[in-house]
Design a protein around this motif. Structure first.
Motif, PDB file in Angstrom:
ATOM      1  N   LEU A 148      -4.812  10.049  12.209  1.00 12.45           N
ATOM      2  CA  LEU A 148      -6.017  10.250  10.881  1.00 12.45           C
ATOM      3  C   LEU A 148      -6.697   8.349  11.709  1.00 12.45           C
ATOM      4  O   LEU A 148      -7.217   7.749  11.250  1.00 12.45           O
ATOM      5  N   GLY A 149      -6.437   8.142  12.732  1.00  9.82           N
ATOM      6  CA  GLY A 149      -6.547   6.982  13.041  1.00  9.82           C
ATOM      7  C   GLY A 149      -6.916   5.624  13.057  1.00  9.82           C
ATOM      8  O   GLY A 149      -5.250   5.241  12.804  1.00  9.82           O
ATOM      9  N   ASP A 150      -7.164   5.064  11.892  1.00  9.54           N
ATOM     10  CA  ASP A 150      -6.790   3.511  11.077  1.00  9.54           C
ATOM     11  C   ASP A 150      -5.319   3.586  10.323  1.00  9.54           C
ATOM     12  O   ASP A 150      -4.693   2.720   9.767  1.00  9.54           O
ATOM     13  N   ALA A 151      -4.971   5.027   9.814  1.00  9.78           N
ATOM     14  CA  ALA A 151      -4.356   5.307   8.487  1.00  9.78           C
ATOM     15  C   ALA A 151      -3.861   5.817   9.030  1.00  9.78           C
ATOM     16  O   ALA A 151      -3.339   7.367   9.665  1.00  9.78           O
ATOM     17  N   PRO A 152      -1.803   5.633   8.804  1.00 10.80           N
ATOM     18  CA  PRO A 152      -0.971   6.225   9.278  1.00 10.80           C
ATOM     19  C   PRO A 152      -0.801   7.609   8.608  1.00 10.80           C
ATOM     20  O   PRO A 152      -1.174   7.654   7.150  1.00 10.80           O
ATOM     21  N   SER A 153      -0.507   8.528   8.805  1.00 10.69           N
ATOM     22  CA  SER A 153      -0.905   9.874   8.238  1.00 10.69           C
ATOM     23  C   SER A 153       0.262   9.541   7.458  1.00 10.69           C
ATOM     24  O   SER A 153       0.311  10.284   6.117  1.00 10.69           O
ATOM     25  N   LYS A 154       1.818   9.536   7.425  1.00  9.68           N
ATOM     26  CA  LYS A 154       2.415   9.044   6.079  1.00  9.68           C
ATOM     27  C   LYS A 154       2.344   8.402   5.049  1.00  9.68           C
ATOM     28  O   LYS A 154       2.152   8.479   3.916  1.00  9.68           O
ATOM     29  N   ALA A 155       2.022   7.451   5.761  1.00 13.53           N
ATOM     30  CA  ALA A 155       1.245   6.764   4.520  1.00 13.53           C
ATOM     31  C   ALA A 155       0.507   6.730   4.127  1.00 13.53           C
ATOM     32  O   ALA A 155       0.661   6.730   2.527  1.00 13.53           O
ATOM     33  N   PHE A 156      -0.385   7.649   4.528  1.00 19.77           N
ATOM     34  CA  PHE A 156      -2.123   7.880   3.528  1.00 19.77           C
ATOM     35  C   PHE A 156      -1.218   9.086   2.595  1.00 19.77           C
ATOM     36  O   PHE A 156      -1.724   9.365   1.123  1.00 19.77           O
ATOM     37  N   PHE A 157      -0.652   9.870   3.721  1.00 21.42           N
ATOM     38  CA  PHE A 157       0.324  10.974   2.041  1.00 21.42           C
ATOM     39  C   PHE A 157       0.851  10.697   1.210  1.00 21.42           C
ATOM     40  O   PHE A 157       0.475  10.627   0.011  1.00 21.42           O
ATOM     41  N   ASP A 158       1.746   9.872   0.975  1.00 26.26           N
ATOM     42  CA  ASP A 158       2.730   9.107   0.273  1.00 26.26           C
ATOM     43  C   ASP A 158       1.722   8.251  -0.546  1.00 26.26           C
ATOM     44  O   ASP A 158       2.097   8.598  -1.524  1.00 26.26           O
ATOM     45  N   GLU A 159       0.188   7.681  -0.155  1.00 21.54           N
ATOM     46  CA  GLU A 159      -0.656   7.421  -1.387  1.00 21.54           C
ATOM     47  C   GLU A 159      -1.217   8.196  -2.541  1.00 21.54           C
ATOM     48  O   GLU A 159      -1.429   7.665  -2.822  1.00 21.54           O
ATOM     49  N   VAL A 160      -1.158   9.691  -1.609  1.00 21.14           N
ATOM     50  CA  VAL A 160      -2.156   9.775  -2.213  1.00 21.14           C
ATOM     51  C   VAL A 160      -1.370  10.852  -3.193  1.00 21.14           C
ATOM     52  O   VAL A 160      -1.300  10.904  -4.418  1.00 21.14           O
ATOM     53  N   TRP A 161       0.212  11.148  -2.999  1.00 20.25           N
ATOM     54  CA  TRP A 161       0.674  12.205  -3.328  1.00 20.25           C
ATOM     55  C   TRP A 161       1.531  11.033  -4.672  1.00 20.25           C
ATOM     56  O   TRP A 161       1.641  11.874  -6.066  1.00 20.25           O
ATOM     57  N   THR A 162       1.745   9.768  -4.694  1.00 23.21           N
ATOM     58  CA  THR A 162       2.366   9.032  -5.635  1.00 23.21           C
ATOM     59  C   THR A 162       0.793   9.416  -6.585  1.00 23.21           C
ATOM     60  O   THR A 162       1.254   9.329  -7.994  1.00 23.21           O
ATOM     61  N   LEU A 163      -0.271   8.752  -6.647  1.00 21.49           N
ATOM     62  CA  LEU A 163      -1.478   8.612  -7.155  1.00 21.49           C
ATOM     63  C   LEU A 163      -1.670   9.857  -7.780  1.00 21.49           C
ATOM     64  O   LEU A 163      -2.378   9.830  -9.073  1.00 21.49           O
ATOM     65  N   THR A 164      -1.468  11.261  -7.514  1.00 27.81           N
ATOM     66  CA  THR A 164      -2.079  12.745  -7.540  1.00 27.81           C
ATOM     67  C   THR A 164      -0.726  12.531  -8.949  1.00 27.81           C
ATOM     68  O   THR A 164      -0.948  12.705  -9.933  1.00 27.81           O
ATOM     69  N   ASN A 165       1.052  12.045  -8.553  1.00 25.89           N
ATOM     70  CA  ASN A 165       1.302  12.460 -10.016  1.00 25.89           C
ATOM     71  C   ASN A 165       1.228  11.427 -10.776  1.00 25.89           C
ATOM     72  O   ASN A 165       1.545  12.232 -12.005  1.00 25.89           O
ATOM     73  N   GLN A 166       1.072  10.501 -10.491  1.00 24.18           N
ATOM     74  CA  GLN A 166       0.890   9.264 -11.214  1.00 24.18           C
ATOM     75  C   GLN A 166      -0.335   9.751 -12.335  1.00 24.18           C
ATOM     76  O   GLN A 166      -0.718   9.756 -13.953  1.00 24.18           O
ATOM     77  N   GLY A 167      -1.243  10.868 -11.530  1.00 25.11           N
ATOM     78  CA  GLY A 167      -2.686  10.821 -12.401  1.00 25.11           C
ATOM     79  C   GLY A 167      -2.168  11.825 -12.823  1.00 25.11           C
ATOM     80  O   GLY A 167      -3.836  12.018 -13.966  1.00 25.11           O
ATOM     81  N   TYR A 168      -1.590  12.609 -12.764  1.00 19.74           N
ATOM     82  CA  TYR A 168      -1.095  14.235 -13.137  1.00 19.74           C
ATOM     83  C   TYR A 168      -0.493  13.738 -14.920  1.00 19.74           C
ATOM     84  O   TYR A 168      -0.725  14.535 -15.966  1.00 19.74           O
ATOM     85  N   PHE A 169       0.368  12.515 -14.591  1.00 20.18           N
ATOM     86  CA  PHE A 169       1.376  12.488 -15.761  1.00 20.18           C
ATOM     87  C   PHE A 169       1.255  11.121 -16.305  1.00 20.18           C
ATOM     88  O   PHE A 169       2.003  10.887 -17.899  1.00 20.18           O
ATOM     89  N   ALA A 170       0.254   9.523 -15.970  1.00 17.63           N
ATOM     90  CA  ALA A 170      -0.292   9.531 -16.867  1.00 17.63           C
ATOM     91  C   ALA A 170      -0.601   9.507 -17.908  1.00 17.63           C
ATOM     92  O   ALA A 170      -0.793  10.203 -18.630  1.00 17.63           O
ATOM     93  N   ASP A 171      -0.790   8.216 -19.090  1.00 15.80           N
ATOM     94  CA  ASP A 171      -1.409   8.894 -20.416  1.00 15.80           C
ATOM     95  C   ASP A 171      -3.056   8.573 -20.170  1.00 15.80           C
ATOM     96  O   ASP A 171      -3.113   8.289 -19.022  1.00 15.80           O
TER      97      ASP A 171
END
Length: 232
Positions: A148-171
């Motif tokens: 993914l160029g400048d973004a390590p793909s696993k780090a990018f996936f982990d970030e999106v996965w974390t934010l998706t879970n937070q956005g789905y279950f946060a207040d």
């Protein structure tokens, strides 16, 4: 910078291109539905919506984008988290272990932007692909096997996965979990403090629907969200 297209138009356009019906999200920041995103461009928002929906697709409950996860991530990227408050960003930057936490020279907002751009370059048309192919691509990212160029793909996936879970279950006050979709999924009654008549009734299911921090007691629904403070 504010981009001249609305959140509602982006997500409804995404649904139309996929041939699916998508209702406008309802959440504590519902007043934003007709206003521009604060961080995401139109292309980024559409791509991110499909990526998040690959992680949490619609079934008996709304998909990630239907539950306002794109709004949540957009707001996080212009807030202290996205700007790296609390992160030491002066280097030197070495490859770290997962136990050492965030080690990248990119702010979280920069990681999201670079990762989305890298995904579009590596897999043009990702947003229009069939689900099985999208699953393969997301799996490859999660295993660090994509360039993914400048973004390590696993780090990018982990970030999106974390934010998706937070956005789905946060207040819902944080922009996601529209209509308490995530809380209804797991049976969580909410984070409010109006349980006084039930505190001594053990082993019983709380009979009321979920209510968030912004809920007004007495059946008046959610209080209006506080205005979002914009950067000068």
């Amino acid at each position: 910078m504010h981009y001249p297209f609305s959140r509602r138009a982006v997500l409804l356009g995404l649904a139309a291109s996929a041939g699916a019906a998508l209702s406008a999200p309802r959440h504590a920041f519902a007043s934003l539905d007709g206003k521009p995103f604060s961080f995401l461009t139109e292309t980024e928002a559409r791509l991110l919506a499909v990526l998040c929906d690959t992680l949490i697709p619609a079934d008996d409950y709304p998909s990630a984008s239907e539950a306002g996860v794109v709004d949540f991530i957009d707001l996080q990227m212009v807030g202290p988290y996205g700007r790296g408050h609390g992160l030491y960003m002066k280097g030197p930057f070495f490859d770290g272990t997962p136990e050492q936490g965030y080690q990248l020279p990119l702010l979280p907002s920069e990681l999201i932007r670079a990762g989305l751009a890298g995904l579009e370059r590596a897999e043009s048309g990702f947003a229009l692909m069939e689900q099985p192919r999208r699953d393969e691509i997301v799996t490859a990212m999660s295993e660090g096997e994509m360039d993914l160029g400048d973004a390590p793909s696993k780090a990018f996936f982990d970030e999106v996965w974390t934010l998706t879970n937070q956005g789905y279950f946060a207040d819902p006050i944080y922009g996601g979990n529209a209509d308490y979709a995530g809380w209804k999924m797991v049976g969580f009654p909410g984070a409010h403090a109006y349980y006084t008549s039930f505190v001594n009734k053990h082993n019983r299911r709380y009979p009321q629907p979920p209510m968030g921090i912004n809920h007004a007691p007495g059946g008046n629904g959610d209080l209006p969200a506080a205005p979002i403070r914009k950067e000068p």
